[in-house]
Enzyme design. Structure first.
Site, mmCIF file in Angstrom:
data_model
loop_
_atom_site.group_PDB
_atom_site.id
_atom_site.type_symbol
_atom_site.label_atom_id
_atom_site.label_comp_id
_atom_site.label_asym_id
_atom_site.label_seq_id
_atom_site.Cartn_x
_atom_site.Cartn_y
_atom_site.Cartn_z
ATOM 1 N N ARG A 179 0.974 -1.460 0.283
ATOM 2 C CA ARG A 179 -0.373 -0.018 0.042
ATOM 3 C C ARG A 179 0.808 1.238 0.536
ATOM 4 N NH1 ARG A 179 -2.373 -3.591 -1.326
ATOM 5 N NH2 ARG A 179 -4.499 -4.584 -0.336
ATOM 6 N N SER A 229 -11.356 -1.922 3.586
ATOM 7 C CA SER A 229 -10.410 -2.083 4.549
ATOM 8 C C SER A 229 -9.612 -1.285 5.262
ATOM 9 C CB SER A 229 -8.729 -3.343 4.767
ATOM 10 O OG SER A 229 -9.254 -4.049 4.051
ATOM 11 N N GLU A 299 -5.548 2.772 6.476
ATOM 12 C CA GLU A 299 -5.145 2.682 5.340
ATOM 13 C C GLU A 299 -6.247 3.584 4.306
ATOM 14 O OE1 GLU A 299 -5.622 -1.397 2.981
ATOM 15 O OE2 GLU A 299 -6.542 -0.341 1.335
HETATM 16 C C1 LIG Z 1 -15.621 -2.859 -0.833
HETATM 17 C C2 LIG Z 1 -14.673 -1.887 -1.296
HETATM 18 C C3 LIG Z 1 -13.621 -3.324 -1.382
HETATM 19 C C4 LIG Z 1 -12.600 -2.797 -1.264
HETATM 20 N N1 LIG Z 1 -11.317 -4.117 -1.698
HETATM 21 C C5 LIG Z 1 -9.839 -3.505 -1.500
HETATM 22 C C6 LIG Z 1 -9.320 -4.918 -2.203
HETATM 23 O O1 LIG Z 1 -9.350 -5.838 -1.848
HETATM 24 N N2 LIG Z 1 -7.791 -4.364 -2.380
HETATM 25 C C7 LIG Z 1 -7.348 -2.801 -2.459
HETATM 26 O O2 LIG Z 1 -6.130 -2.949 -2.256
HETATM 27 N N3 LIG Z 1 -8.199 -2.389 -1.876
HETATM 28 C C8 LIG Z 1 -9.635 -2.151 -1.956
HETATM 29 N N4 LIG Z 1 -10.150 -1.420 -1.382
HETATM 30 C C9 LIG Z 1 -9.612 0.164 -1.812
HETATM 31 C C10 LIG Z 1 -10.363 1.115 -3.080
HETATM 32 O O3 LIG Z 1 -10.845 0.335 -3.684
HETATM 33 C C11 LIG Z 1 -9.182 1.135 -3.508
HETATM 34 O O4 LIG Z 1 -7.372 1.606 -2.410
HETATM 35 C C12 LIG Z 1 -8.500 1.489 -4.469
HETATM 36 O O5 LIG Z 1 -7.104 1.676 -5.180
HETATM 37 C C13 LIG Z 1 -8.185 3.468 -4.561
HETATM 38 O O6 LIG Z 1 -8.512 3.529 -5.890
HETATM 39 P P1 LIG Z 1 -9.940 4.708 -6.214
HETATM 40 O O7 LIG Z 1 -9.513 5.430 -7.887
HETATM 41 O O8 LIG Z 1 -11.063 4.443 -5.533
HETATM 42 O O9 LIG Z 1 -8.758 5.846 -5.186
HETATM 43 P P2 LIG Z 1 -9.519 7.126 -4.252
HETATM 44 O O10 LIG Z 1 -10.393 6.395 -3.282
HETATM 45 O O11 LIG Z 1 -10.233 7.958 -5.380
HETATM 46 O O12 LIG Z 1 -7.694 7.627 -3.925
HETATM 47 C C14 LIG Z 1 -7.194 7.196 -2.599
HETATM 48 C C15 LIG Z 1 -5.663 7.482 -3.025
HETATM 49 O O13 LIG Z 1 -5.062 7.587 -4.468
HETATM 50 C C16 LIG Z 1 -4.831 8.885 -4.362
HETATM 51 N N5 LIG Z 1 -4.977 9.221 -6.129
HETATM 52 C C17 LIG Z 1 -6.271 8.228 -6.640
HETATM 53 N N6 LIG Z 1 -6.095 8.332 -8.474
HETATM 54 C C18 LIG Z 1 -4.339 9.147 -8.421
HETATM 55 C C19 LIG Z 1 -4.237 9.894 -9.636
HETATM 56 N N7 LIG Z 1 -4.671 9.231 -10.936
HETATM 57 N N8 LIG Z 1 -2.840 10.209 -9.336
HETATM 58 C C20 LIG Z 1 -2.688 10.337 -8.431
HETATM 59 N N9 LIG Z 1 -3.391 10.505 -6.864
HETATM 60 C C21 LIG Z 1 -4.080 9.908 -6.867
HETATM 61 C C22 LIG Z 1 -5.280 9.921 -4.053
HETATM 62 O O14 LIG Z 1 -5.147 11.666 -3.934
HETATM 63 C C23 LIG Z 1 -5.575 9.305 -2.376
HETATM 64 O O15 LIG Z 1 -4.617 9.729 -1.920
HETATM 65 C C24 LIG Z 1 -11.680 -1.762 -1.835
HETATM 66 C C25 LIG Z 1 -12.883 -0.056 -1.035
HETATM 67 C C26 LIG Z 1 -14.337 -1.020 -0.599
HETATM 68 C C27 LIG Z 1 -15.638 0.449 -0.809
#
Ligand SMILES: Cc1cc2nc3c(=O)[nH]c(=O)nc-3n(C[C@H](O)[C@H](O)[C@H](O)COP(=O)(O)OP(=O)(O)OC[C@H]3O[C@@H](n4cnc5c(N)ncnc54)[C@H](O)[C@@H]3O)c2cc1C
Length: 319
Positions: A179, A229, A299
């Protein structure tokens, strides 16, 4: 006010019509369904818009926050000042290249990329098919599940650095860990990701994706708003098990609850505020530290909060 008017005019000049919203509630852009307004929410459709907005923010000293699907973010009830640049549906082109390569713009959803890969008979991205975020978010977080993580399949990441340079970073340079990434450490904005996948039978890939989906549905509270998580996995332990053992499963503060289905998730039972979630996070941390001597590290990324302060949460057990 005049400064802000002129800033929003400059933003407008950079963007297609309909790409700028003022005081937009971020609760509508996060999977927690929590969060106050973004002073400006920008949803670009093209790379020149992304670069232009970032340059303008830099020039004007305006804070810039990058959002993907908002599936790992807790936004303060007061919201955030400055620009939130949402890289999602409008910036989501996925291109199939030669020899198992896929190029995806940062806003492409993992689920969509997984479907493209499956149809093309390319294996390796199945682990991400149920992670409800964008590939940009996955690259920053080094998202992973069921034994796979983005760093296993990413070949390069094209980024905008805080100095305004566009750089293509190799997998070796990306410093991916559990992460964590160079992009997170250095505040790089991810524009595009290149994946290197392996040829395989589309039916076998689909079968693995179906199996993972079923495992998620059985274990995770997917019917409730959450950010997945809440805590990172401490080495040698599972956060959910530690929370369960500490007697915190089902505990609730306001509208936020430690999920009774999976103690590693905090869910929004309806009307939860960011403050409810923050207080519950701290209550869980304190209880697990007392019970097991382990400090759980969140996280979920937290936006718009002052530095952590001690609180006396009004904790109640689930009925
Ligand atoms: C039901 C559920 C299940 C999940 N299961 C998992 C799992 O199995 N494994 C896992 O690792 N995570 C999981 N997650 C967490 C999440 O989906 C991941 O961390 C995912 O990668 C976040 O992507 P996002 O586009 O939603 O980023 P966001 O939540 O929008 O952003 C997360 C971080 O990344 C940064 N960010 C986003 N896009 C960019 C970009 N293009 N450039 C620079 N910074 C950026 C943001 O500033 C922020 O700090 C889960 C979440 C939910 C709700």
């Amino acid at each position: 006010m005049a400064v802000h008017d002129s800033f929003s005019q400059q933003l407008c000049a950079l963007l297609k019509e309909g790409s700028l919203q003022g005081e937009e509630p971020l609760s509508q852009h996060t999977t927690f369904q929590i969060g106050g307004p973004a002073q400006w929410l920008v949803t670009p459709c093209a790379e020149d818009e992304v670069l232009g907005v970032a340059a303008l923010c830099h020039q004007e000293g305006m804070p810039l926050h990058v959002l993907g699907s908002g599936s790992n973010v807790l936004v303060a009830d007061e919201g955030v000042r400055g620009v939130v640049l949402k890289l999602a549906e409008g910036f989501a082109e996925v291109t199939l290249g030669e020899d198992g390569c896929i190029q995806a713009q940062a806003g492409a959803a993992n689920e969509h990329i997984a479907a493209v890969a499956q149809q093309a008979g390319l294996a390796g991205f199945e682990f991400a098919s149920g992670i409800p975020g964008t590939i940009g978010g996955a690259a920053v977080m080094n998202a992973g599940a069921y034994g796979g993580q983005l760093s296993d399949v990413a070949q390069w990441v094209r980024c905008l650095t805080p100095k305004g340079e566009v750089r293509r970073i190799s997998a070796e340079e990306a410093h991916w860990g559990y992460r964590q990434s160079l992009m997170m450490e250095e505040g790089y904005l991810v524009l595009e990701v290149g994946l290197n996948l392996t040829p395989d039978d589309p039916a076998a890939i689909q079968e693995r994706m179906d199996d993972l989906r079923q495992r998620r549905e059985e274990k995770q509270p997917l019917d409730m708003p959450s950010a997945g998580s809440t805590f990172k996995r401490p080495e040698g332990h599972f956060a959910g098990k530690l929370i369960q053992d500490a007697g915190m499963q089902g505990c609730r503060i306001g509208g936020a609850q430690v999920s009774s289905k999976h103690a590693g998730f905090i869910v929004n039972c309806g009307g939860a505020t960011a403050q409810d979630v923050r207080q519950l996070i701290q209550a869980v941390q304190e209880r697990v530290r007392t019970d097991a001597g382990i400090l759980l590290e969140p996280e979920v990324r937290q936006w718009g909060f002052p530095p952590a302060s001690r609180v006396c949460p009004n904790l109640s057990s689930a009925s």
